[in-house]
Design a protein around this motif. Structure first.
Motif, PDB file in Angstrom:
ATOM      1  N   VAL A 169      48.650  63.221  22.383  1.00  0.00           N
ATOM      2  CA  VAL A 169      49.609  63.963  23.211  1.00  0.00           C
ATOM      3  C   VAL A 169      50.579  64.683  22.277  1.00  0.00           C
ATOM      4  O   VAL A 169      50.819  64.243  21.147  1.00  0.00           O
ATOM      5  CB  VAL A 169      50.397  63.045  24.179  1.00  0.00           C
ATOM      6  N   GLU A 170      51.135  65.775  22.764  1.00  0.00           N
ATOM      7  CA  GLU A 170      52.147  66.462  21.971  1.00  0.00           C
ATOM      8  C   GLU A 170      53.392  65.593  21.872  1.00  0.00           C
ATOM      9  O   GLU A 170      53.786  64.935  22.837  1.00  0.00           O
ATOM     10  CB  GLU A 170      52.494  67.814  22.596  1.00  0.00           C
ATOM     11  N   ARG A 171      53.974  65.589  20.688  1.00  0.00           N
ATOM     12  CA  ARG A 171      55.206  64.834  20.468  1.00  0.00           C
ATOM     13  C   ARG A 171      56.220  65.227  21.551  1.00  0.00           C
ATOM     14  O   ARG A 171      56.371  66.389  21.876  1.00  0.00           O
ATOM     15  CB  ARG A 171      55.775  65.129  19.088  1.00  0.00           C
ATOM     16  N   GLY A 172      56.890  64.237  22.100  1.00  0.00           N
ATOM     17  CA  GLY A 172      57.886  64.460  23.140  1.00  0.00           C
ATOM     18  C   GLY A 172      57.340  64.297  24.542  1.00  0.00           C
ATOM     19  O   GLY A 172      58.106  64.144  25.491  1.00  0.00           O
ATOM     20  N   HIS A 173      56.013  64.327  24.691  1.00  0.00           N
ATOM     21  CA  HIS A 173      55.415  64.128  26.015  1.00  0.00           C
ATOM     22  C   HIS A 173      55.308  62.637  26.302  1.00  0.00           C
ATOM     23  O   HIS A 173      54.810  61.878  25.482  1.00  0.00           O
ATOM     24  CB  HIS A 173      54.028  64.771  26.084  1.00  0.00           C
ATOM     25  N   HIS A 174      55.785  62.227  27.464  1.00  0.00           N
ATOM     26  CA  HIS A 174      55.648  60.844  27.905  1.00  0.00           C
ATOM     27  C   HIS A 174      54.597  60.818  29.008  1.00  0.00           C
ATOM     28  O   HIS A 174      54.883  61.221  30.136  1.00  0.00           O
ATOM     29  CB  HIS A 174      56.978  60.301  28.415  1.00  0.00           C
ATOM     30  N   PRO A 175      53.400  60.366  28.687  1.00  0.00           N
ATOM     31  CA  PRO A 175      52.328  60.373  29.685  1.00  0.00           C
ATOM     32  C   PRO A 175      52.641  59.432  30.849  1.00  0.00           C
ATOM     33  O   PRO A 175      53.426  58.485  30.708  1.00  0.00           O
ATOM     34  CB  PRO A 175      51.097  59.906  28.914  1.00  0.00           C
ATOM     35  N   THR A 176      52.016  59.697  31.968  1.00  0.00           N
ATOM     36  CA  THR A 176      52.178  58.858  33.157  1.00  0.00           C
ATOM     37  C   THR A 176      51.028  57.863  33.246  1.00  0.00           C
ATOM     38  O   THR A 176      49.985  58.032  32.596  1.00  0.00           O
ATOM     39  CB  THR A 176      52.186  59.718  34.429  1.00  0.00           C
ATOM     40  N   ALA A 177      51.215  56.857  34.094  1.00  0.00           N
ATOM     41  CA  ALA A 177      50.130  55.909  34.345  1.00  0.00           C
ATOM     42  C   ALA A 177      48.932  56.630  34.955  1.00  0.00           C
ATOM     43  O   ALA A 177      47.781  56.281  34.673  1.00  0.00           O
ATOM     44  CB  ALA A 177      50.619  54.779  35.246  1.00  0.00           C
ATOM     45  N   ALA A 178      49.178  57.657  35.775  1.00  0.00           N
ATOM     46  CA  ALA A 178      48.074  58.440  36.350  1.00  0.00           C
ATOM     47  C   ALA A 178      47.269  59.122  35.249  1.00  0.00           C
ATOM     48  O   ALA A 178      46.033  59.174  35.313  1.00  0.00           O
ATOM     49  CB  ALA A 178      48.611  59.465  37.347  1.00  0.00           C
ATOM     50  N   GLU A 179      47.950  59.657  34.225  1.00  0.00           N
ATOM     51  CA  GLU A 179      47.240  60.257  33.090  1.00  0.00           C
ATOM     52  C   GLU A 179      46.403  59.204  32.373  1.00  0.00           C
ATOM     53  O   GLU A 179      45.254  59.457  31.996  1.00  0.00           O
ATOM     54  CB  GLU A 179      48.224  60.864  32.094  1.00  0.00           C
TER      55      GLU A 179
END
Length: 152
Positions: free
Chosen positions: A111-121
């Motif tokens: 993931v790009e730095r700074g992105h906080h993925p979701t549980a759905a992702e």
């Protein structure tokens, strides 16, 4: 040029509700293991709920299925935490608390730095891995792929 970090999502099928005596040792050490992760070299972020428990996020209908989602600077940093800290002791005991789910329970992706993925992702990546095998979209420690290359 985007800077990439590694996201990790895993699921576990509890043998009993979290407040059941079967789960007592898991629950006893859960906060310690989470704190160990947060203090580990290379840790970036982890998904938590209002109670900071990071176990249920509604992505699965099964109340016994718990999830974990975190982001790390590198695969090596995550690998070190997973297999060479107190977490490894707990991981070796997983059969005391968790049943087999019949598919790969963990997935990695960039993931790009700074992105906080979701549980759905995380669920989508894990589902993809289990349906199609390892690829740059979704992979494992054993079948790693390098971070994406972007043109300047």
């Amino acid at each position: 040029m985007p800077d990439f970090v590694i996201a990790e999502f895993n699921i576990a099928q509890c043998l009993a509700p979290l407040d059941d005596p079967i789960m007592a040792d898991f629950m006893k050490y859960r906060d310690q293991v989470n704190k160990l992760a947060e203090d580990a070299p290379g840790f970036v972020w982890r998904l938590t709920d209002e109670g900071d428990t990071s176990t249920h996020f509604g992505e699965y209908d099964d109340p016994y299925l718990i999830v974990n989602l975190s982001v790390w600077e590198s695969i090596d940093a995550l690998h070190q935490y997973t297999y060479y800290t107190f977490h490894a002791d707990m991981y070796r005991r997983r059969a005391e608390w968790f049943g087999k789910i019949g598919k790969t329970p963990m997935v990695l992706w960039w993931v790009e730095r700074g992105h906080h993925p979701t549980a759905a992702e995380g669920k989508a990546r894990l589902d993809y891995l289990n349906a199609h095998g390892a690829s740059p979209f979704a992979f494992t420690f054993k079948q790693r792929f390098p971070a994406p290359v972007t043109e300047a």
